[in-house]
Design an enzyme around this catalytic site. Structure first.
Site, PDB file in Angstrom:
ATOM      1  N   ASP A  85       3.688  11.250   7.384  1.00  0.00           N
ATOM      2  CA  ASP A  85       4.154  11.646   5.111  1.00  0.00           C
ATOM      3  C   ASP A  85       4.903  12.750   5.105  1.00  0.00           C
ATOM      4  O   ASP A  85       5.683  13.196   5.868  1.00  0.00           O
ATOM      5  CB  ASP A  85       2.742  11.867   5.009  1.00  0.00           C
TER       6      ASP A  85
ATOM      7  N   ASP B  42       7.157   7.944  -3.299  1.00  0.00           N
ATOM      8  CA  ASP B  42       6.205   8.140  -3.991  1.00  0.00           C
ATOM      9  C   ASP B  42       6.635   8.881  -5.121  1.00  0.00           C
ATOM     10  O   ASP B  42       7.941   8.698  -5.609  1.00  0.00           O
ATOM     11  CB  ASP B  42       5.953   9.503  -2.954  1.00  0.00           C
TER      12      ASP B  42
ATOM     13  N   ASP C  38      -4.809   9.317  -4.359  1.00  0.00           N
ATOM     14  CA  ASP C  38      -5.395  10.008  -3.513  1.00  0.00           C
ATOM     15  C   ASP C  38      -7.330  10.457  -2.819  1.00  0.00           C
ATOM     16  O   ASP C  38      -7.141  10.971  -2.019  1.00  0.00           O
ATOM     17  CB  ASP C  38      -4.852  11.504  -4.044  1.00  0.00           C
TER      18      ASP C  38
HETATM   19  C1  GLA Z   1       1.651  12.073  -2.738  1.00  0.00           C
HETATM   20  C2  GLA Z   1       0.236  11.440  -2.799  1.00  0.00           C
HETATM   21  C3  GLA Z   1      -0.509  11.351  -0.980  1.00  0.00           C
HETATM   22  C4  GLA Z   1       0.472  12.462  -0.277  1.00  0.00           C
HETATM   23  C5  GLA Z   1       1.786  13.317  -1.488  1.00  0.00           C
HETATM   24  C6  GLA Z   1       2.477  14.238  -0.500  1.00  0.00           C
HETATM   25  O1  GLA Z   1       0.142  12.926  -4.100  1.00  0.00           O
HETATM   26  O2  GLA Z   1      -0.525  10.428  -2.886  1.00  0.00           O
HETATM   27  O3  GLA Z   1      -0.554  10.606  -0.688  1.00  0.00           O
HETATM   28  O4  GLA Z   1       1.822  11.326   0.189  1.00  0.00           O
HETATM   29  O5  GLA Z   1       1.970  13.296  -2.234  1.00  0.00           O
HETATM   30  O6  GLA Z   1       3.613  14.791  -1.020  1.00  0.00           O
END
Ligand code: GLA
Length: 629
Positions: free
Chosen positions: A249, A367, A437
């Site tokens: 990520d 994202d 999230d």
């Molecule tokens: C967003 C996404 C999370 C993660 C963060 C990384 O909030 O929803 O799952 O990938 O960004 O900064």
């Protein structure tokens, strides 16, 4: 006035066009209806042609209008916010207007959703009654409106939200609205959901007919603390638990401004070699060694004021001239202006560069963590500033289409601060979306139940995470977390290093059992049985197309002492088949307390009498497999 009508065949669909023309001005409007032969869906949209000598301004441009002639009509829809997406509500349509509107600019499903259902015979039921489902297939700002007047009709209008979006249609140009997908079911709300799921898997999602890999995502495990050794360890761990894919990520990029937290480097999609000295190639080597596929996180529509990209191209961000920009995440984030073809090339290039250099990247998490908070395009002319919201999404669609034309196999997750992009217009070309999230199992029961109204399990990324949960700080058992994640597209979002051997063994067992039921969950028909919004429990079952396999998920949320619990009646089975009932995903030493476990019952019995599955206690659950004998 109508000037004609024609029908053309188009693959497995026919497109009917009703031609209209204004009697005074040279403006033509075509009403289009694509009816599929193999799924229960009609897509309706409008094409407006300006045949005048000059530009014409469009101020209202709905995709379609549907009259619903019934008295006691109820509307079901989703609302929410960050970390509490997909909350379900049902309202009776009352005289007057009810408007659902989105103004975010980039993400359009955190707050409200562009999909609704209308139950025509009073308050909707999951498995009975006549239901109309409607989903606006549009990634941008939308407006859905029901009007109930004195004519006994309810009227439903859906389309682009025209607020701040006047459109100047030049001479000879045609404006095509997004489609409104409409379905009808005589089998209640769940029936309308199944229609959306079938259509979505077949015609919208990428790879809707392919099983999804079981993955580990690094975010909740290490956040920005990315390094080569740590990634290698996580890959080894997910492989040891029988998972198939590892996704790195946020936090892997940035050279001048290393991405150690969320306030810099978006746009600088170059590996931070301090964290990852062997670069992406090194990570791919680790993935090969650990026998898992590799995926990577990007947020290509965005930048930070602290980035090399912004220093080079301050003109690429969305911002009103003369005014200071309102900054987003990290106090520095800005949205790139996708109405600008150069920005479109750049965003396409982010993916293209990665996949050209590293064709073994199997998965991308895309994202988008900021709304359009500054209205103003530095690309569009002063006269066409009101085109920004629409032009952004035209640009977005072009980029995704280019990516998909070149890269057919890569799996792409659609994420936006969690579930900000669970929308059928958004998902064109994507494989799945991040539901929220918030990975707390109990909260996810409500979110996933709601989200399943319009989206299939195959697209709903659902991950096992650590306790206390990082968002709501609740502690639930690992079994409960697994059982909730297993009802969607199963993954993990945890630091395996911090798990005990017993916990890893339990996950390994769950992953191997999920592989058994994966085709039923991901391609089967969903029947919602017990709503968490109406009591202390939730249950749903999936049934395979040939009705030989089914899986029942049953969750106690917060049952009351001495609560009178009813058996759960399954749905969708073949009444004439005999099914063996087996509880799976049991704790290693536990035996099933389910009276029916190991026994064989007819589908008829299971659907009319049902199984006693509830009453295990606070946040307890069961997963039950049914196999035709
Ligand atoms: C967003 C996404 C999370 C993660 C963060 C990384 O909030 O929803 O799952 O990938 O960004 O900064």
């Amino acid at each position: 006035m109508a000037t004609g009508c024609d029908v053309k065949n188009e693959g497995k669909a026919s497109v009917t066009t009703v031609h209209l023309k204004d009697p005074v001005y040279n403006i033509k409007v075509d009403l289009k209806y694509r009816a599929y032969n193999d799924v229960d869906m009609i897509e309706a949209w409008t094409e407006i042609l300006n045949g005048e000598k000059g530009t014409v301004t469009l101020t209202t441009f709905a995709s379609a209008m549907l009259p619903i002639r019934r008295g006691d009509v109820w509307m079901s829809h989703l609302s929410g916010t960050w970390a509490a997406e997909g909350q379900l509500s049902h309202e009776k349509l009352q005289p007057g207007e009810f408007v659902i509107r989105n103004n975010d600019g980039t993400r359009n499903s955190h707050t409200d959703h562009a999909e609704v259902m209308f139950s025509l015979d009073g308050k909707g039921q999951e498995n009975a009654g006549n239901v109309i489902g409607a989903a606006l297939v549009y990634s941008g700002n939308y407006k859905l409106k029901t009007v109930t007047d004195d004519t006994e009709y309810h009227y439903f209008f859906a389309g682009i939200n025209e607020q701040n979006s006047e459109y100047h249609l030049k001479k000879g140009e045609t404006f095509k609205t997004p489609a409104l997908a409409l379905t009808y079911s005589t089998q209640g709300l769940s029936g309308a959901s199944r229609n959306f799921h079938k259509w979505g898997r077949k015609y919208i999602l990428a790879h809707g007919d392919k099983e999804r890999d079981i993955l580990l995502n690094s975010w909740e495990g290490v956040y920005f603390d990315i390094n080569q050794k740590g990634m290698d360890q996580m890959m080894a761990d997910i492989h040891s638990m029988d998972g198939e894919l590892f996704v790195m990520d946020d936090g892997w990029f940035g050279t001048k401004y290393p991405r150690v937290t969320d306030n810099c480097a978006l746009g600088d999609w170059v590996v931070d070699t301090k964290k990852l000295p062997n670069g992406i190639e090194g990570l791919l080597n680790d993935a090969r060694k650990n026998q898992v596929k590799f995926g990577i996180w990007i947020e290509p529509e965005m930048t930070n004021t602290t980035s090399m990209l912004y220093e080079k191209h301050p003109d690429w961000v969305i911002k009103a001239p003369k005014r200071d920009a309102v900054l987003g995440r990290g106090g520095t984030q800005l949205v790139l202006d996708l109405s600008n073809p150069k920005v479109q090339d750049f965003v396409f290039g982010v993916v293209d560069n990665l996949l050209t250099k590293y064709p073994d990247i199997a998965y991308i998490k895309w994202d988008a963590n900021m709304a359009i908070m500054n209205h103003g395009s530095q690309y569009l002319s002063a006269a066409d500033q009101s085109h920004l919201y629409i032009a952004y999404h035209q640009g977005f669609a072009k980029v995704i289409d280019r990516i998909r034309a070149k890269y057919k196999d890569v799996v792409i997750q659609c994420c936006a601060s969690g579930g900000g992009r669970a929308n059928w217009g958004m998902l064109r070309g994507f494989d799945e979306f991040w539901v929220s999230d918030n990975t707390d199992a109990m909260q996810r029961i409500y979110m996933q139940y709601g989200t399943s109204y319009f989206f299939p399990a195959i697209a709903m990324a659902s991950h096992i995470s650590a306790v206390p949960n990082h968002t709501v700080f609740r502690t639930t058992s690992l079994k409960y977390r697994i059982d909730v994640a297993m009802s969607g597209r199963l993954g993990m979002e945890i630091q395996p290093k911090n798990m005990t051997d017993e916990e890893k063994a339990l996950c390994r067992k769950a992953i191997s059992e999920y592989k058994e039921i994966r085709p039923v969950v991901q391609f089967g028909d969903l029947y919602r049985l017990v709503s968490p919004y109406e009591g202390n429990h939730m249950a749903l079952n999936y049934v395979s197309k040939d009705t030989n396999k089914a899986v029942l998920f049953a969750y106690d949320i917060h049952p009351r002492f001495q609560e009178k619990l009813l058996a759960v009646k399954l749905q969708g089975l073949d009444p004439n088949k005999q099914y063996k009932v087996e509880e799976i995903n049991l704790m290693p030493a536990a035996s099933s307390g389910l009276a029916a476990n190991g026994k064989v019952y007819s589908g008829d019995y299971l659907m009319k009498v049902g199984l006693d599955v509830f009453g295990l206690g606070q946040t307890q659950s069961r997963v039950i497999e049914l196999t035709a004998q």
